[in-house]
Design a protein around this motif. Sequence first.
Motif, PDB file in Angstrom:
ATOM      1  N   TYR A 190      13.925 -38.818  18.388  1.00  0.00           N
ATOM      2  CA  TYR A 190      13.241 -38.911  19.682  1.00  0.00           C
ATOM      3  C   TYR A 190      14.197 -39.423  20.762  1.00  0.00           C
ATOM      4  O   TYR A 190      14.247 -38.889  21.878  1.00  0.00           O
ATOM      5  CB  TYR A 190      12.043 -39.843  19.559  1.00  0.00           C
ATOM      6  CG  TYR A 190      11.355 -40.144  20.867  1.00  0.00           C
ATOM      7  CD1 TYR A 190      10.336 -39.324  21.341  1.00  0.00           C
ATOM      8  CD2 TYR A 190      11.720 -41.253  21.629  1.00  0.00           C
ATOM      9  CE1 TYR A 190       9.702 -39.596  22.546  1.00  0.00           C
ATOM     10  CE2 TYR A 190      11.097 -41.530  22.831  1.00  0.00           C
ATOM     11  CZ  TYR A 190      10.089 -40.702  23.286  1.00  0.00           C
ATOM     12  OH  TYR A 190       9.470 -40.973  24.484  1.00  0.00           O
ATOM     13  N   GLU A 194      14.688 -36.756  23.583  1.00  0.00           N
ATOM     14  CA  GLU A 194      13.902 -37.052  24.780  1.00  0.00           C
ATOM     15  C   GLU A 194      14.659 -37.915  25.783  1.00  0.00           C
ATOM     16  O   GLU A 194      14.440 -37.796  26.990  1.00  0.00           O
ATOM     17  CB  GLU A 194      12.593 -37.752  24.382  1.00  0.00           C
ATOM     18  CG  GLU A 194      11.719 -36.954  23.434  1.00  0.00           C
ATOM     19  CD  GLU A 194      11.163 -35.699  24.084  1.00  0.00           C
ATOM     20  OE1 GLU A 194      11.047 -35.664  25.331  1.00  0.00           O
ATOM     21  OE2 GLU A 194      10.854 -34.738  23.341  1.00  0.00           O
ATOM     22  N   TRP A 264      10.986 -47.200  24.792  1.00  0.00           N
ATOM     23  CA  TRP A 264      11.553 -46.922  23.469  1.00  0.00           C
ATOM     24  C   TRP A 264      12.263 -48.140  22.905  1.00  0.00           C
ATOM     25  O   TRP A 264      12.109 -48.482  21.729  1.00  0.00           O
ATOM     26  CB  TRP A 264      12.526 -45.739  23.566  1.00  0.00           C
ATOM     27  CG  TRP A 264      13.280 -45.489  22.294  1.00  0.00           C
ATOM     28  CD1 TRP A 264      12.839 -44.840  21.179  1.00  0.00           C
ATOM     29  CD2 TRP A 264      14.620 -45.920  21.992  1.00  0.00           C
ATOM     30  NE1 TRP A 264      13.814 -44.824  20.211  1.00  0.00           N
ATOM     31  CE2 TRP A 264      14.913 -45.479  20.679  1.00  0.00           C
ATOM     32  CE3 TRP A 264      15.593 -46.617  22.712  1.00  0.00           C
ATOM     33  CZ2 TRP A 264      16.140 -45.728  20.073  1.00  0.00           C
ATOM     34  CZ3 TRP A 264      16.816 -46.872  22.103  1.00  0.00           C
ATOM     35  CH2 TRP A 264      17.079 -46.414  20.786  1.00  0.00           C
ATOM     36  N   ALA A 322       5.374 -33.287  13.396  1.00  0.00           N
ATOM     37  CA  ALA A 322       6.115 -33.268  14.660  1.00  0.00           C
ATOM     38  C   ALA A 322       6.413 -31.845  15.104  1.00  0.00           C
ATOM     39  O   ALA A 322       6.330 -31.524  16.297  1.00  0.00           O
ATOM     40  CB  ALA A 322       7.413 -34.066  14.518  1.00  0.00           C
ATOM     41  N   SER A 327       5.853 -35.297  18.742  1.00  0.00           N
ATOM     42  CA  SER A 327       6.118 -36.661  18.280  1.00  0.00           C
ATOM     43  C   SER A 327       4.960 -37.608  18.567  1.00  0.00           C
ATOM     44  O   SER A 327       4.737 -38.576  17.829  1.00  0.00           O
ATOM     45  CB  SER A 327       7.394 -37.194  18.940  1.00  0.00           C
ATOM     46  OG  SER A 327       7.251 -37.250  20.350  1.00  0.00           O
ATOM     47  N   ASP A 328       4.188 -37.360  19.648  1.00  0.00           N
ATOM     48  CA  ASP A 328       3.054 -38.238  19.944  1.00  0.00           C
ATOM     49  C   ASP A 328       2.061 -38.265  18.790  1.00  0.00           C
ATOM     50  O   ASP A 328       1.518 -39.324  18.438  1.00  0.00           O
ATOM     51  CB  ASP A 328       2.347 -37.783  21.226  1.00  0.00           C
ATOM     52  CG  ASP A 328       3.167 -38.076  22.479  1.00  0.00           C
ATOM     53  OD1 ASP A 328       4.054 -38.942  22.404  1.00  0.00           O
ATOM     54  OD2 ASP A 328       2.914 -37.446  23.510  1.00  0.00           O
TER      55      ASP A 328
END
Length: 357
Positions: A190, A194, A264, A322, A327-328
């Motif tokens: 992630y 991201e 994060w 995923a 990913s959420d």
Amino acid sequence: MLLFAHGVIVAGALLYTQVRGLASLFAAQVVLGLGCGTLGVTRAYVAESVPRDQRTVYLGRLTAMQYAGLTTTSFLGSLLSRCGDGLAARYGGTRAGALLRLDGLTFAAYAVLAGALAAVALLLAPTFVDFAPAARPPAAAAAAAAAPAPLAASDAAADRRHARLVAVGLVLNVVTKGSIGCYETLGVAYAQAELGLPGPVVGYYVSASGLVGVLFLLSFRPLGRLFDDVELVLYGIAVMVASCALMVRPVAAALGGGDAFQVWLTALFAMYAVGYPVGHTAVIGWFSKAMGRRPQGMLMGLFASAGSLARIVFPVCTGLVAVSFGSDAVFATLAALLGATLLIIAYFRAAFRGAIA
């Protein structure tokens, strides 16, 4: 058993130094995995060597050493890989001798080999004393044999109580180990996908958070005076729930989360520095105490095997989630699973506390 485990690790590291392709890499990893898997006996050794009421403290210290290795290997692996690539470029290839291979893939194997050989030397040193439960004197053994057997009903009730505690400890182990396994893979992915963070930079943040977690583990004696094992499990898992929830972007936005990097980093710190080290170490203490006077070796081996399997299965399953849902959905699922576990432990905490005491 400890010597056997480290001997297997030495063999795996030697294989790793000679990796030439996927097949040899797989073989080396399998051998290393077998060696590391048998190191669960260290927990049994510690548990049987210290008083029952001090097990969580000493198991926390043992876990601190293991956790330090777990969280720093991402940083050290990157550093050793760079060193290996530099040596390979300097000496014109990956071979500096008939058997010595130095490149970015194999250089870390020499560090593993050196560490395993150092551990073997410590185990063979005269200062290391193997522990064995003290044998009963003949008179005490004869008296115990002649004593009337306890009531079968009380024995059965005690066995059922211990079996429930052991089963709950295994479930907690699987859930916490599986969750950190997902973080090790998807949390890093992630950050790279991201947030655009390079892999080595992510490794630095993971290592820094893990080192703070080591300090928490080394402070388990004062924590043990303030909280019992059930409370430590509850607080640790609660922080893990919060960490996973922060990784769900709608949740972070609803809580007023600002910069994605800060969110994060907060979630990473909560998981690696507080939640997992405190919660999982308390689970280990819970499991050890649940066994009472029973031999620790076999069940501790089962405990370690279940955790290792969870670290394999959870990332695979959540990886499929995923790919399909993003990913959420993964971190929401982890938060829900950990949250459900937390509620169950909280509801039955009085019964668990009385049974472990």
